[in-house]
Scaffold this motif. Structure first.
Motif, PDB file in Angstrom:
ATOM      1  N   THR A  26      49.157 -39.213  52.620  1.00 53.72           N
ATOM      2  CA  THR A  26      48.476 -38.541  53.725  1.00 53.72           C
ATOM      3  C   THR A  26      49.486 -37.784  54.596  1.00 53.72           C
ATOM      4  N   THR A  27      50.646 -38.392  54.785  1.00 53.82           N
ATOM      5  CA  THR A  27      51.694 -37.705  55.551  1.00 53.82           C
ATOM      6  C   THR A  27      52.138 -36.423  54.837  1.00 53.82           C
ATOM      7  N   ARG A  28      52.336 -36.544  53.545  1.00 54.22           N
ATOM      8  CA  ARG A  28      52.737 -35.370  52.772  1.00 54.22           C
ATOM      9  C   ARG A  28      51.678 -34.271  52.894  1.00 54.22           C
ATOM     10  N   PHE A  29      50.412 -34.678  52.810  1.00 58.16           N
ATOM     11  CA  PHE A  29      49.336 -33.703  52.957  1.00 58.16           C
ATOM     12  C   PHE A  29      49.382 -33.061  54.340  1.00 58.16           C
ATOM     13  N   TYR A  30      49.574 -33.898  55.348  1.00 55.20           N
ATOM     14  CA  TYR A  30      49.641 -33.359  56.719  1.00 55.20           C
ATOM     15  C   TYR A  30      50.733 -32.289  56.806  1.00 55.20           C
ATOM     16  N   ALA A  31      51.879 -32.600  56.245  1.00 55.30           N
ATOM     17  CA  ALA A  31      53.010 -31.657  56.316  1.00 55.30           C
ATOM     18  C   ALA A  31      52.696 -30.364  55.563  1.00 55.30           C
ATOM     19  N   ASP A  32      52.202 -30.511  54.339  1.00 59.05           N
ATOM     20  CA  ASP A  32      51.943 -29.331  53.489  1.00 59.05           C
ATOM     21  C   ASP A  32      50.831 -28.447  54.044  1.00 59.05           C
ATOM     22  N   HIS A  33      49.805 -29.058  54.605  1.00 56.60           N
ATOM     23  CA  HIS A  33      48.582 -28.306  54.901  1.00 56.60           C
ATOM     24  C   HIS A  33      48.320 -28.102  56.390  1.00 56.60           C
ATOM     25  N   ILE A  34      48.925 -28.903  57.233  1.00 55.16           N
ATOM     26  CA  ILE A  34      48.626 -28.773  58.670  1.00 55.16           C
ATOM     27  C   ILE A  34      49.874 -28.353  59.443  1.00 55.16           C
ATOM     28  N   LEU A  35      50.969 -29.075  59.262  1.00 55.73           N
ATOM     29  CA  LEU A  35      52.211 -28.644  59.919  1.00 55.73           C
ATOM     30  C   LEU A  35      52.587 -27.221  59.494  1.00 55.73           C
ATOM     31  N   SER A  36      52.219 -26.857  58.276  1.00 54.77           N
ATOM     32  CA  SER A  36      52.571 -25.520  57.768  1.00 54.77           C
ATOM     33  C   SER A  36      51.891 -24.402  58.547  1.00 54.77           C
ATOM     34  N   ARG A  37      50.927 -24.749  59.396  1.00 50.85           N
ATOM     35  CA  ARG A  37      50.298 -23.718  60.219  1.00 50.85           C
ATOM     36  C   ARG A  37      51.179 -23.306  61.406  1.00 50.85           C
ATOM     37  N   ALA A  38      52.145 -24.161  61.754  1.00 55.90           N
ATOM     38  CA  ALA A  38      52.869 -23.990  63.018  1.00 55.90           C
ATOM     39  C   ALA A  38      53.636 -22.673  63.152  1.00 55.90           C
ATOM     40  N   PRO A  39      54.415 -22.263  62.146  1.00 54.37           N
ATOM     41  CA  PRO A  39      55.185 -21.024  62.350  1.00 54.37           C
ATOM     42  C   PRO A  39      54.293 -19.805  62.621  1.00 54.37           C
ATOM     43  N   GLY A  40      53.146 -19.735  61.979  1.00 50.96           N
ATOM     44  CA  GLY A  40      52.229 -18.620  62.242  1.00 50.96           C
ATOM     45  C   GLY A  40      51.726 -18.623  63.680  1.00 50.96           C
ATOM     46  N   VAL A  41      51.510 -19.811  64.208  1.00 48.71           N
ATOM     47  CA  VAL A  41      51.055 -19.918  65.600  1.00 48.71           C
ATOM     48  C   VAL A  41      52.168 -19.453  66.548  1.00 48.71           C
ATOM     49  N   ARG A  42      53.396 -19.852  66.228  1.00 52.68           N
ATOM     50  CA  ARG A  42      54.533 -19.367  67.015  1.00 52.68           C
ATOM     51  C   ARG A  42      54.526 -17.836  67.070  1.00 52.68           C
ATOM     52  N   ASP A  43      54.380 -17.207  65.908  1.00 53.25           N
ATOM     53  CA  ASP A  43      54.390 -15.738  65.856  1.00 53.25           C
ATOM     54  C   ASP A  43      53.304 -15.149  66.747  1.00 53.25           C
ATOM     55  N   SER A  44      52.120 -15.745  66.683  1.00 58.14           N
ATOM     56  CA  SER A  44      51.011 -15.170  67.449  1.00 58.14           C
ATOM     57  C   SER A  44      51.249 -15.317  68.951  1.00 58.14           C
ATOM     58  N   ILE A  45      51.960 -16.369  69.348  1.00 56.76           N
ATOM     59  CA  ILE A  45      52.242 -16.554  70.784  1.00 56.76           C
ATOM     60  C   ILE A  45      53.349 -15.604  71.241  1.00 56.76           C
ATOM     61  N   VAL A  46      54.448 -15.637  70.499  1.00 54.98           N
ATOM     62  CA  VAL A  46      55.649 -14.911  70.951  1.00 54.98           C
ATOM     63  C   VAL A  46      55.476 -13.397  70.798  1.00 54.98           C
ATOM     64  N   ASP A  47      54.780 -12.973  69.738  1.00 51.98           N
ATOM     65  CA  ASP A  47      54.609 -11.529  69.516  1.00 51.98           C
ATOM     66  C   ASP A  47      53.244 -11.002  69.944  1.00 51.98           C
ATOM     67  N   GLY A  48      52.318 -11.913  70.234  1.00 45.35           N
ATOM     68  CA  GLY A  48      50.933 -11.460  70.337  1.00 45.35           C
ATOM     69  C   GLY A  48      50.335 -11.406  71.734  1.00 45.35           C
ATOM     70  N   ALA A  49      51.141 -11.619  72.769  1.00 48.97           N
ATOM     71  CA  ALA A  49      50.557 -11.688  74.113  1.00 48.97           C
ATOM     72  C   ALA A  49      49.980 -10.345  74.553  1.00 48.97           C
ATOM     73  N   GLU A  50      50.669  -9.275  74.188  1.00 55.25           N
ATOM     74  CA  GLU A  50      50.239  -7.954  74.639  1.00 55.25           C
ATOM     75  C   GLU A  50      48.829  -7.633  74.151  1.00 55.25           C
ATOM     76  N   SER A  51      48.567  -7.943  72.884  1.00 56.88           N
ATOM     77  CA  SER A  51      47.251  -7.577  72.338  1.00 56.88           C
ATOM     78  C   SER A  51      46.131  -8.456  72.875  1.00 56.88           C
ATOM     79  N   VAL A  52      46.483  -9.609  73.445  1.00 61.02           N
ATOM     80  CA  VAL A  52      45.446 -10.424  74.097  1.00 61.02           C
ATOM     81  C   VAL A  52      44.955  -9.727  75.362  1.00 61.02           C
ATOM     82  N   ASN A  53      45.884  -9.122  76.072  1.00 63.27           N
ATOM     83  CA  ASN A  53      45.576  -8.602  77.409  1.00 63.27           C
ATOM     84  C   ASN A  53      45.296  -7.105  77.463  1.00 63.27           C
ATOM     85  N   ALA A  54      45.407  -6.420  76.328  1.00 66.40           N
ATOM     86  CA  ALA A  54      45.404  -4.945  76.370  1.00 66.40           C
ATOM     87  C   ALA A  54      44.031  -4.307  76.566  1.00 66.40           C
TER      88      ALA A  54
END
Lengths: 596, 596
Positions: free
Chosen positions: A562-590
């Protein structure tokens, strides 16, 4: 479908992640070791599996009803609540001095999960009562404590939280209910409160309302809000019940879910004023309310875990039973139970991994709460308090958001039958949706995470957690298993993404608040994902060690998978979320408002 | 809340992405240019906004009801359906020879969205009728066509699809209904069919059931299934209605959503046998049914877009109206409409970007369908057919899965009010959940994508689409704007992730099917995200050019902003999904069944 409390998983977390052995060393918790945890959880499971869980579906079919100011709860609720109270469950975590059992949150939190899995609508009544007890314990006068606490702790009376008004939801500064001081030291309270959970019902003799209102002449905004106790029935000196107070239920809401839980509109003071008693000092109501809210927010996070567990069990049951199509790998020549199809496994594993990850996070947070209150060392209390405070918005926000995904998958596993109400999977989907809203929406949790928990100390606390996670990464690196390597890779990537985001938030909250708050909920989701994933990584380390010692191989292997699954399928979402926060603020407010 | 059809956005897609000017050059579509599209869409909007949309909430409150074999639809539905039929809307895309208008799907698809936004429960009746017409057009004898098509196309009669039986849901090989040949060439049909949308109702004179059953002695499995027409009322030679046929509704389901749409259990042949007529040849029923299914799958994908649009409009309306808290940037000194809060903007932009992205994808797919059927060049017909076929599972799967996220955000924007049924946001959340299930669950769409659309040609078709996307990337690279650069970066990353996954799927489907199918739904989600994102990237190119020419600056700027948001916040999810597919198959399949 019967609910079976996941005691083994809970006790694993309590023993290995929350480390109850350390909690049992703290003053006041001497009897609260693993054996106690096991005994309490088993008793708790017995009552909930046998009495309270079977009422869950019934409550959806026959919700609480309202007529002429009276609320009648679902048949069976009143008797179940009596059994709950008589078993001493309301007082589980409350002080022995007031009739409670004084057990740690590490045990109480798990009991809360069981109760909420059994019946979320039912569980809301004790949940709100806990909040009322907490507020009185913290800020109530000796007189108020003496009058109300014993009967709340025993479950003879219940409590409510009255914050919301039609114009004041997330924005408590807009509260308009007012309180006029009386010569005898009491107040007369006037106003309309909405969305009051168990604001009126027939399960207890009296209802103790904790109410936010403004004393005549108080300042505008949140600094002019005070907290009052307003009992449904006045309480005589000898503790017996007196006259009916001037607080009345005028209607209950017609809701998408948690239908058995009455959500009341309460009218205060329409007949001369409701008698209220100030809790603590005037104008400090919000501060006290936050004490209740913080307890309630943790508890609502646990509700997310609880409903996810229930939905998971139901889906597994169906997937093992429903026969449809041959397996794609040709392993059977006839149609198989659908649990043999990889996509059904993927759905069930997603449900399971989310649930176990969030449970582990909540268990560790509960231990921090216990240490924050009972550790003999002041510095350790402070550290643990800071850790707990950081985790509360994650537990409330992430565990409830994940419960939407889990209950949706629960319906999906059932196919067409999932959409039919008699199946019961749809109820979980409908019930869960309130969790991301009440006790502060996910956005409100995220504001707390951004403002008070991250920007205020320039990310120091958040980075301290990241440093702890690095230690777990270092332990994983030493291991040779493919699972440890895979989990290490995903945990490291998620932690790095988190640190980037913490820096972004710390830099921008003052200078560019629109940018910081554009990423607030994604930041919460990333942080929750990381902290739950971190606890799963700790789980893997324990489970590998236990497995090497030959302890309970099947269970330990399941925790690893279950831990392995969590890492492969859920933790793997994290870098994309980082990108959307750090690069994506302008398009939220535009987009200009008029172009929506 | 009133629904307003998003005509401007639809016409942008039809003009610039679907390129209706090219479709109008094809034989049979000479009159179907942009002006026609605009005129038809405006008429469609008028009927739906004025007559059909106002019945949507009513249908949820007063669903279809069943008594003694008779289904009574929501008050107002029958009259609205009459207006729909009289306006010629049922025949919009059907051949002129049978009374239809013969318009391209590029226009018809947009009309379908408007109808479904207005009232999804209502729209299901025409949707299923379209499927029945499609099947008869493709495989019906001249006699069947002459008897049934005119009245189905005119909306005088309606149609149904009868696939599911209690033991045969996703697995049609398990169909047990049977058909006995009669001396006159007809058949007697026996069996129970469940989940039959509009299987019984009071909105039309007759119901034409298209039914899967096995002819006596037919082979086992899907190769022994035939397709039959079974009318509710027999049809006399002169076209008048005759005796009641032996098909009867025995109950309708109590569902979580789309409550106004009656979901019938139909009993065939309990009184001697229902008279049925073979469609096409014996044992080729599944093939014909797939024709209906493919049309219906596209239409269900459009339902996802439609309900997302409706939920978005409702959320925007509330966010502009509800005043709560001051903006974080200090731009106002008093509490503001919540649309000024960044997290509310983020939610609304997510809803908007998903909806516009999927609408663009569906519009382009519709154009490919039109070209596949009307292009004078055979090779172009083939290319367009392949492109359309690849997109159908994405439109069905991705647009409906995104509608769950969008309708959930729709409730969330409303806060506590969203959970109250009278608000109406909850209805969309409940209604949407059927979309990922019926006409083939998301997993069934993903099986189609993996098996028939990717593995069969070793990923050639998928990579051809990736090559087209690279061309769009090349166009973006030439542009100097920050938006084009950002979109290019995310599109390229998503396309590369897609190609990795296509190779993984192509390699593993035969050799390690459990690994390939463990990633099937994530692959579908990645592919849908990419193709919708690609259409948004094309949108940005068009909008920047139009803006440079000074055309409709506010609208074009909105399209650019929404595209940028899509790239930053939605396309950015793609690489993580790639990781979970390529690295995560083992953990999907590792847990033994007994450990769930």
């Amino acid at each position: 479908m019967n609910y079976v409390a996941p005691l083994k998983d809970m006790l694993f977390d309590i023993e290995h992640l929350a480390r109850i052995d350390r909690i049992a060393l703290m003053p006041g918790f001497e009897d609260a070791g693993l054996d106690t945890a096991q005994a309490v959880l088993e008793e708790c499971a017995k009552l909930n599996e046998g009495v309270i869980a079977p009422l869950n579906f019934e409550g959806d079919k026959n919700p609480s009803s309202f007529k002429d100011g009276v609320v009648t709860t679902t048949p069976g609720f009143k008797d179940a609540f009596r059994q709950y109270a008589e078993g001493g469950w309301q007082g589980l975590q409350h002080p022995v001095d007031f009739g409670g059992q004084g057990l740690p949150k590490t045990i109480g939190g798990a009991c809360g999960e069981i109760l909420n899995s059994a019946n979320m609508s039912f569980a809301l009544c004790p949940l709100l009562t806990d909040g009322a007890i907490e507020a009185l314990l913290t800020a109530g006068s000796d007189d108020l404590k003496a009058t109300y606490l014993h009967k709340l702790v025993s479950g003879q009376w219940t409590g409510t939280m009255n914050l919301t008004e039609p114009q004041a939801g997330s924005d408590l500064a807009a509260v308009r209910s007012r309180a006029e001081p009386q010569p005898d030291g009491s107040y007369k309270v006037f106003g309309t409160k909405i969305f009051i959970t168990y604001g009126e019902h027939d399960m207890a003799e009296n209802i103790v309302h904790l109410v936010l209102a403004r004393v005549t002449g108080a300042p505008e905004g949140v600094k002019g809000i005070s907290l009052f106790v307003v009992p449904k029935f006045m309480v005589n000196k000898d503790g017996s019940l007196g006259a009916r107070n001037d607080v009345h239920c005028v209607s209950i809401e017609h809701k998408m879910g948690i239908k058995a839980s009455p959500t009341a509109v309460l009218q205060y003071g329409d007949h001369g004023g409701a008698v209220g008693y100030l809790v603590g000092q005037e104008n400090r109501g919000l501060e006290y309310m936050f004490i209740m809210m913080n307890a309630a927010r943790y508890a609502v996070g646990v509700q997310g875990i609880a409903i996810a567990e229930r939905a998971y069990q139901k889906a597994v049951d169906y997937a093992k039973d429903r026969v449809q199509s041959r397996p794609v790998d040709g392993s059977m020549s006839t149609a198989a139970p659908i649990i043999h199809h990889p996509d059904v496994k993927r759905m069930l594993m997603t449900m399971r991994a989310f649930t176990e990850g969030c449970r582990a996070m909540a268990s560790v947070a509960a231990a921090a709460y216990d240490a924050a209150h009972h550790h003999p060392d002041a510095d350790m209390r402070k550290q643990n308090a800071a850790f707990y405070e950081f985790l509360v918005p994650l537990i409330k926000g992430y565990s409830t958001e994940m419960s939407l995904e889990v209950t949706s998958l629960g319906v999906q596993v059932h196919g067409g039958m999932g959409f039919i109400e008699e199946t019961g999977a749809a109820q979980h989907y409908r019930d869960a949706k309130i969790l991301t809203i009440y006790e502060g929406t996910t956005a409100i949790q995220a504001n707390d995470l951004v403002g008070r928990k991250t920007a205020r100390d320039s990310g120091t606390g958040a980075k301290a957690i990241a440093a702890q996670i690095e230690k777990t990464e270092a332990e994983l690196v030493k291991r040779s298993s493919a699972n440890a390597k895979a989990v290490h890779m995903r945990l490291k990537a998620a932690r790095e993404a988190f640190v980037d985001v913490v820096e972004f938030i710390a830099e921008n909250t003052k200078s560019n608040p629109n940018a910081a708050f554009a990423g607030s909920v994604p930041y919460l989701m990333l942080a929750g994902n990381l902290v739950a994933g971190w606890q799963m990584a700790r789980t893997l380390i324990v489970a590998e060690d236990q497995l090497a010692q030959g302890t309970d191989a099947g269970f330990m292997q399941s925790k690893i998978t279950t831990t392995r699954f969590y890492a492969d399928h859920i933790l793997s979402r994290a870098p994309g979320v980082r990108d959307s926060i750090v690069d994506g603020a302008e398009s939220v407010n535009a987009l200009p408002t008029e172009m929506y």
